[in-house]
Scaffold this active site. Structure first.
Site, PDB file in Angstrom:
ATOM      1  N   ASN A   1       0.879  -1.242   0.132  1.00 54.90           N
ATOM      2  CA  ASN A   1       0.008   0.151  -0.155  1.00 54.90           C
ATOM      3  C   ASN A   1       0.764   1.316  -0.044  1.00 54.90           C
ATOM      4  O   ASN A   1       0.686   2.172  -0.716  1.00 54.90           O
ATOM      5  CB  ASN A   1      -1.087  -0.048   1.168  1.00 54.90           C
ATOM      6  CG  ASN A   1      -0.228  -0.108   2.599  1.00 54.90           C
ATOM      7  OD1 ASN A   1       0.757  -0.707   2.581  1.00 54.90           O
ATOM      8  ND2 ASN A   1      -1.010   0.289   3.327  1.00 54.90           N
TER       9      ASN A   1
ATOM     10  N   GLU B   1       3.904  -4.710  12.325  1.00 52.12           N
ATOM     11  CA  GLU B   1       2.761  -3.553  12.358  1.00 52.12           C
ATOM     12  C   GLU B   1       1.812  -4.173  11.291  1.00 52.12           C
ATOM     13  O   GLU B   1       1.733  -4.351  10.247  1.00 52.12           O
ATOM     14  CB  GLU B   1       3.337  -2.407  11.532  1.00 52.12           C
ATOM     15  CG  GLU B   1       2.777  -1.190  11.844  1.00 52.12           C
ATOM     16  CD  GLU B   1       1.698  -0.937  11.010  1.00 52.12           C
ATOM     17  OE1 GLU B   1       0.278  -1.245  11.220  1.00 52.12           O
ATOM     18  OE2 GLU B   1       2.013  -0.405   9.695  1.00 52.12           O
TER      19      GLU B   1
ATOM     20  N   GLU C   1       7.350   1.084  15.875  1.00 50.77           N
ATOM     21  CA  GLU C   1       8.048   1.753  15.124  1.00 50.77           C
ATOM     22  C   GLU C   1       8.439   3.306  15.249  1.00 50.77           C
ATOM     23  O   GLU C   1       7.500   4.015  16.316  1.00 50.77           O
ATOM     24  CB  GLU C   1       7.804   1.611  13.718  1.00 50.77           C
ATOM     25  CG  GLU C   1       7.908   0.014  13.159  1.00 50.77           C
ATOM     26  CD  GLU C   1       7.283  -0.169  11.798  1.00 50.77           C
ATOM     27  OE1 GLU C   1       8.028  -0.822  11.107  1.00 50.77           O
ATOM     28  OE2 GLU C   1       6.295   0.679  11.568  1.00 50.77           O
TER      29      GLU C   1
END
Length: 486
Positions: free
Chosen positions: A163, A259, A467
């Site tokens: 994405n 994630e 992150e």
């Protein structure tokens, strides 16, 4: 081992990247494979250029080169590693137009959003590189000291989704390399092109083996996660695949940062400026055609303003143009790949079966390309798929609530906990609501505004670890506690 200087002299500059041919990068050199494959332009269905299909032998060679490069790279000073990362950011910025055009071609996003991705990527690299990771003095007494220092883990594998192929690649590159690790990037098979070029460009600034790239098919990820050489896997993608990554990594106790997916709620209270907030909600729900882990996916609106808000959000949604990313004024490009397109269309298949009330959208364009019209469903049942699952496409439910307690209970009724937002004039009330939401990031009167200085991660099945920020740097390190007694 010193960082590479850019291949320039006083009067010349390196050649621009060639976006017509694509190679693996192993031990500082472009590398081809016997077998190749290609992605597709999601707006046209036409094939993109050929890319390598890596073999287990390619994986072994890359891991060996990364292991060999690790010790000398980890001994380069933090400041010199930072300089190399910042020089790489400058070079990436100079190439941003070529990358943006490639993003339109391989990912499908509109050109303006592709340029935004490039600008944010450069900012992300520079911000991550600007953070310090000092030794911490925990105790400083007359007869003893206790210090905590942070040392690099070793070889890291960065698995990048389709994405945001540039942004989510460099979000791994910068903190990994500045902390002294070596890195193997595996771009998505759907969008391999930008990732390969990022790593090709990086060879001008880092010694051989410090950053490498492998393109491949669905076998490549499992080969990398199961390989005994890497010390860490940094994965961005779906929750289902994240569980497989964690299972594979557990066999050698690799560190993991995951994630993963989200089912991000927005809570809109009765005191907001309806027109203003409705416009923002429509934009944030359908940005990148809904293909963002942090896109708004469930919109809870106070019953006192529900009808007015619904009409306003429908009006704004109707202004959002769908089309190929190189067309003027397009807001929603295509869904990136056929597999995701069919998944999103599955939710449209539920419209008649579930007797949903469609207030905008509902029917999709004919012709080539994976295009989906932005669609809003008026108050489907809380246990319906459109509420309970993450479509990862431009179809969202609009839901009503009576009390703040009800809104919180329903917003938290999910296996996910990535992002959320509260829209409310009363900042004290908004903050109280925000603090009750079970999500790694919660915004008030905005959404999806990331700051690389702050940690980003998920609760529940939206991920493990973080992150960005100092915590993101530390995730690429072992901590070592030194007890020093006189």
């Amino acid at each position: 081992m010193a960082p590479h200087a850019d291949e320039t002299n006083g009067s010349s500059s390196p050649a621009a990247l060639d976006f017509t041919t694509f190679s693996n990068v192993i031990n500082g050199k472009l590398s081809s494979t016997k077998e190749t494959r290609h992605g597709f332009n999601p707006a046209t269905g036409k094939p993109n250029p050929e890319v390598p299909v890596s073999t287990p032998e390619d994986v072994d060679r890359a891991v060996e080169a990364a292991q060999k490069a690790f010790k000398p790279w980890s001994k380069v000073s933090y400041e010199d590693r930072r300089k190399a990362v910042l020089a790489f950011a400058d070079a990436l910025e100079k190439e941003k137009e070529g990358f943006a055009k490639m993003l339109v071609q391989e990912q499908g996003k509109p050109y303006g959003f592709a340029m935004f991705e490039m600008d944010f990527a450069a900012t992300m690299i520079r911000t991550a590189a600007s953070l310090d990771l000092p030794t911490e003095e925990i105790v400083d007494e007359a007869d003893r000291k206790i210090r905590v220092r942070y040392t690099p883990l070793g070889v890291t594998v960065g698995i990048v989704p389709w994405n945001y192929p540039v942004l989510l690649c460099v979000s791994k590159v910068a903190p990994c390399l500045v902390t002294g690790n070596t890195l193997i990037i595996k771009p998505s098979p759907f969008t391999p092109y930008s990732g390969l070029k990022i790593v090709e460009l990086a060879q001008r600034f880092f010694p051989p083996g410090v950053i490498q790239a492998l393109s491949g098919n669905d076998s490549l990820g499992p080969w990398l996660t199961a390989h005994p050489g890497p010390a860490k896997i940094s994965f961005t993608g779906s929750t289902a695949t994240g569980k497989k990554v964690m299972e594979s990594a557990s066999k050698t106790l690799k560190r993991v940062t995951l994630e993963l997916g989200g089912n991000d709620p927005a809570i809109v209270t009765e005191d907001v400026d309806v027109e203003e907030v409705a416009q923002k909600i429509a934009t944030l729900a359908f940005l990148n055609s809904g293909q963002i882990c942090l896109a708004l996916k469930r919109i809870y609106v106070h019953e006192k303003i529900f009808d007015q808000f619904r009409d306003a959000v429908v009006r704004h949604t109707k202004t959002l143009k769908v089309g190929a990313g190189n067309e003027e004024g397009v807001f929603l490009g295509p869904i990136q790949n056929s597999m995701q397109y069919e998944r999103v269309k599955g939710f449209f298949g539920d419209i008649e079966k579930e007797n949903w009330n469609v207030v905008v959208g509902g029917k999709n364009p004919d012709g080539p390309g994976y295009f989906i019209n932005p669609t809003i469903i008026d108050r489907p049942a809380d246990d319906s798929r459109i509420v309970a699952e993450e479509p990862f496409g431009p179809i969202v439910p609009l839901l009503s609530f009576k009390t703040d307690e009800e809104a919180i209970t329903r917003a938290n009724n999910t296996i996910y906990g990535l992002g959320a937002s509260v829209w409310c004039r009363d900042l004290d009330r908004a903050t109280e609501l925000a603090e009750q939401i079970e999500s790694g990031s919660v915004w008030v009167n905005t959404h999806f505004e990331l700051d690389v200085r702050a940690p980003f991660g998920g609760h529940k099945q939206s991920g493990i670890g973080v992150e960005f920020g100092l915590a993101g740097l530390k995730s690429y390190c072992n901590s070592q506690t030194l007890y020093l007694k006189k």
